[in-house]
Design an enzyme around this catalytic site. Structure first.
Site, mmCIF file in Angstrom:
data_model
loop_
_atom_site.group_PDB
_atom_site.id
_atom_site.type_symbol
_atom_site.label_atom_id
_atom_site.label_comp_id
_atom_site.label_asym_id
_atom_site.label_seq_id
_atom_site.Cartn_x
_atom_site.Cartn_y
_atom_site.Cartn_z
ATOM 1 N N SER A 31 0.723 -1.514 -0.093
ATOM 2 C CA SER A 31 -0.399 -0.496 0.226
ATOM 3 C C SER A 31 0.536 1.419 0.012
ATOM 4 O O SER A 31 1.922 1.455 0.738
ATOM 5 C CB SER A 31 -0.895 0.185 0.986
ATOM 6 O OG SER A 31 -1.280 1.293 1.493
ATOM 7 N N TYR A 62 -1.938 -0.791 10.903
ATOM 8 C CA TYR A 62 -2.403 -0.645 9.123
ATOM 9 C C TYR A 62 -1.494 -0.317 8.603
ATOM 10 O O TYR A 62 -0.452 -1.257 7.909
ATOM 11 C CB TYR A 62 -3.780 0.144 8.924
ATOM 12 C CG TYR A 62 -4.040 -0.171 7.269
ATOM 13 C CD1 TYR A 62 -4.174 -1.496 6.534
ATOM 14 C CD2 TYR A 62 -3.535 0.843 6.420
ATOM 15 C CE1 TYR A 62 -4.547 -2.105 5.721
ATOM 16 C CE2 TYR A 62 -3.331 0.404 4.757
ATOM 17 C CZ TYR A 62 -3.983 -1.078 4.348
ATOM 18 O OH TYR A 62 -3.885 -1.258 3.372
HETATM 19 P P1 NAP Z 1 -12.189 -5.082 0.946
HETATM 20 O O1 NAP Z 1 -12.701 -4.638 -0.197
HETATM 21 O O2 NAP Z 1 -12.539 -5.090 2.350
HETATM 22 O O3 NAP Z 1 -11.862 -6.275 0.416
HETATM 23 C C1 NAP Z 1 -11.117 -7.819 2.154
HETATM 24 C C2 NAP Z 1 -11.418 -9.130 0.698
HETATM 25 O O4 NAP Z 1 -10.666 -9.887 2.082
HETATM 26 C C3 NAP Z 1 -12.772 -9.433 1.563
HETATM 27 O O5 NAP Z 1 -13.612 -10.309 -0.029
HETATM 28 C C4 NAP Z 1 -12.937 -10.110 2.561
HETATM 29 O O6 NAP Z 1 -13.792 -11.066 2.615
HETATM 30 C C5 NAP Z 1 -11.250 -10.808 2.853
HETATM 31 N N1 NAP Z 1 -11.373 -10.807 3.670
HETATM 32 C C6 NAP Z 1 -10.826 -9.984 4.827
HETATM 33 N N2 NAP Z 1 -10.188 -10.090 6.085
HETATM 34 C C7 NAP Z 1 -9.964 -12.234 5.336
HETATM 35 C C8 NAP Z 1 -9.760 -12.602 6.473
HETATM 36 N N3 NAP Z 1 -9.526 -12.531 7.598
HETATM 37 N N4 NAP Z 1 -9.674 -13.947 5.747
HETATM 38 C C9 NAP Z 1 -9.947 -14.100 4.538
HETATM 39 N N5 NAP Z 1 -10.552 -13.071 4.174
HETATM 40 C C10 NAP Z 1 -10.371 -11.724 4.679
HETATM 41 O O7 NAP Z 1 -10.651 -4.727 0.270
HETATM 42 P P2 NAP Z 1 -9.417 -4.023 -0.830
HETATM 43 O O8 NAP Z 1 -9.884 -2.773 -0.375
HETATM 44 O O9 NAP Z 1 -10.258 -4.914 -1.051
HETATM 45 O O10 NAP Z 1 -8.319 -4.614 -0.349
HETATM 46 C C11 NAP Z 1 -7.914 -5.571 -0.176
HETATM 47 C C12 NAP Z 1 -6.361 -5.634 -0.999
HETATM 48 O O11 NAP Z 1 -5.929 -4.091 -0.948
HETATM 49 C C13 NAP Z 1 -5.632 -5.371 1.403
HETATM 50 O O12 NAP Z 1 -4.624 -5.726 1.845
HETATM 51 C C14 NAP Z 1 -5.665 -3.804 1.798
HETATM 52 O O13 NAP Z 1 -4.944 -3.462 2.987
HETATM 53 C C15 NAP Z 1 -4.914 -3.659 0.058
HETATM 54 N N6 NAP Z 1 -5.117 -1.917 0.000
HETATM 55 C C16 NAP Z 1 -6.688 -1.120 -0.240
HETATM 56 C C17 NAP Z 1 -6.554 -0.067 -0.625
HETATM 57 C C18 NAP Z 1 -7.700 0.314 -0.597
HETATM 58 O O14 NAP Z 1 -7.600 1.820 -1.236
HETATM 59 N N7 NAP Z 1 -8.725 -0.243 -0.672
HETATM 60 C C19 NAP Z 1 -5.508 0.418 -1.071
HETATM 61 C C20 NAP Z 1 -3.959 -0.141 -0.642
HETATM 62 C C21 NAP Z 1 -3.659 -1.364 -0.308
HETATM 63 P P3 NAP Z 1 -14.398 -11.820 4.102
HETATM 64 O O15 NAP Z 1 -14.615 -10.677 4.844
HETATM 65 O O16 NAP Z 1 -15.417 -12.166 3.685
HETATM 66 O O17 NAP Z 1 -13.309 -12.613 4.645
#
Ligand code: NAP
Length: 235
Positions: free
Chosen positions: A139, A152
Site C-alpha cells: 500500500s 495498518y
Molecule cells: P475489501 O474490499 O474490504 O475486501 C477484502 C476482501 O478480503 C474481502 O473479500 C474479505 O472477505 C477478505 N478478507 C478480509 N479479511 C480476511 C481474512 N481474515 N481472511 C480471508 N479473507 C479476508 O478490501 P480491499 O480494499 O479490496 O483490500 C484488499 C487489499 O488491498 C488489502 O490488503 C488492502 O490492505 C490493500 N489495499 C487496499 C487499498 C484501498 O484503498 N482499498 C489501498 C491499498 C492497499 P471476508 O470479509 O468475507 O473475509
C-alpha cells in the site's frame, strides 16, 4: 493452462484480480471468510469460462492454522501453481495511541503473517513452475506514515519489508516477486466515505498491474509498483 491462488477475494481488489486472471485464461483458487461471496464469484466465473476451474475456499487468513489448511487444499486442487497473490487485508484506521486493543494483532495477522505463512507453504510448488510470480498487496501505507494509519501502516511497512527480502532471496530462481503499492481504491474498505468517487482508483486498475507483472518475459520483474489516484493522496 496457468494456475493462480488469490487471497481475500470475495470483494474489492482481490475479486477484481480473480476476474482479470480468469479472463486471461487462469484457473484460480481463491479465499475469503464469507462463503456466500465465494460461491457467487465461483458460479459467475464457471458460467463465463467453462473450460477453466474455479474454487472459492472459505478460510480466515488471520489464523495460521487456517492459512496452512487453505494452502494444503489449494495445492490439492492445483497441481502446479504459477501465481500467488497475497491480497487479504483489513484496514482499521486509528492512531497507535488510541486504536482499540487487538487492532495491532488483527492487522499484523491478517495483513502480514498470512502472506508469510502462505508464501512459505506454496513456495516449494512455485519453484517447480517454468515461470512463477508472487504478488504482495502492499500500500502507499507501506512507505508513508499516515496520521491515523496506526497498526495498518505498521503491518504494511512490514509486508513491504517481507516482500523485498523475498525478492532478494529468489533473485537466482525463476520466481519473480512484485510489491504492489496502491493508494486509495474504491472498495468496502472505504464504506461510508464522504469523498467523491473521482478521488479513488478502481479495483480493476490495481488488478491490471497483476496481469502486467505476469505478462513480462521471464527475464524481467516488476519489483515495485506505486499507484495513486490521479488527484493524489487525500490531504
Ligand atoms: P475489501 O474490499 O474490504 O475486501 C477484502 C476482501 O478480503 C474481502 O473479500 C474479505 O472477505 C477478505 N478478507 C478480509 N479479511 C480476511 C481474512 N481474515 N481472511 C480471508 N479473507 C479476508 O478490501 P480491499 O480494499 O479490496 O483490500 C484488499 C487489499 O488491498 C488489502 O490488503 C488492502 O490492505 C490493500 N489495499 C487496499 C487499498 C484501498 O484503498 N482499498 C489501498 C491499498 C492497499 P471476508 O470479509 O468475507 O473475509
Amino acid at each position: 493452462m496457468h494456475h493462480a491462488i488469490v487471497t481475500g477475494a470475495g470483494k474489492g481488489i482481490g475479486k477484481a484480480i480473480v476476474e482479470k486472471l480468469a479472463a486471461a485464461g487462469f484457473s484460480v483458487v481463491f479465499n475469503a471468510r464469507s462463503a456466500d461471496d465465494l460461491q457467487i464469484l465461483e458460479r459467475q466465473l464457471q458460467a463465463q469460462y467453462p473450460q477453466q476451474d474455479f474454487w472459492g475456499i472459505p478460510a480466515d487468513m488471520s489464523d495460521k492454522a487456517e492459512v496452512l489448511r487453505f494452502a494444503e487444499l489449494a495445492l490439492n486442487k492445483l497441481q502446479q501453481v504459477h501465481l500467488l497473490v497475497n491480497n487479504a487485508g483489513v484496514f482499521r484506521p486509528g492512531a497507535i495511541s488510541e486504536e482499540e486493543d487487538g487492532s495491532f494483532e488483527l492487522q499484523i495477522n491478517t495483513n502480514l503473517a498470512s502472506a508469510y505463512h502462505l508464501t512459505r507453504a506454496i513456495l516449494p510448488n512455485l519453484r517447480q513452475a517454468e515461470k512463477a510470480l508472487i504478488v504482495n498487496m502492499c500500500s502507499t501505507a507501506s512507505i508513508t506514515a499516515y496520521v491515523n494509519g496506526g497498526s495498518y501502516c505498521i503491518s504494511k511497512f512490514a509486508l513491504l519489508g517481507m516482500s523485498r527480502v523475498l525478492r532478494e532471496e529468489l533473485k537466482t530462481t525463476q520466481v519473480a516477486v512484485t510489491s504492489l503499492l496502491p493508494g486509495a481504491t474504491l472498495t468496502n474498505s472505504w464504506a461510508g466515505t464522504s469523498l467523491p468517487e473521482s478521488r479513488f482508483m478502481k479495483p480493476s486498475d490495481v488488478a491490471e498491474i497483476v496481469l502486467h507483472a505476469w505478462d513480462l518475459s521471464p527475464s524481467a520483474v516488476l519489483e515495485e509498483v506505486l499507484m495513486r489516484p490521479i488527484e493524489g493522496d487525500f490531504d
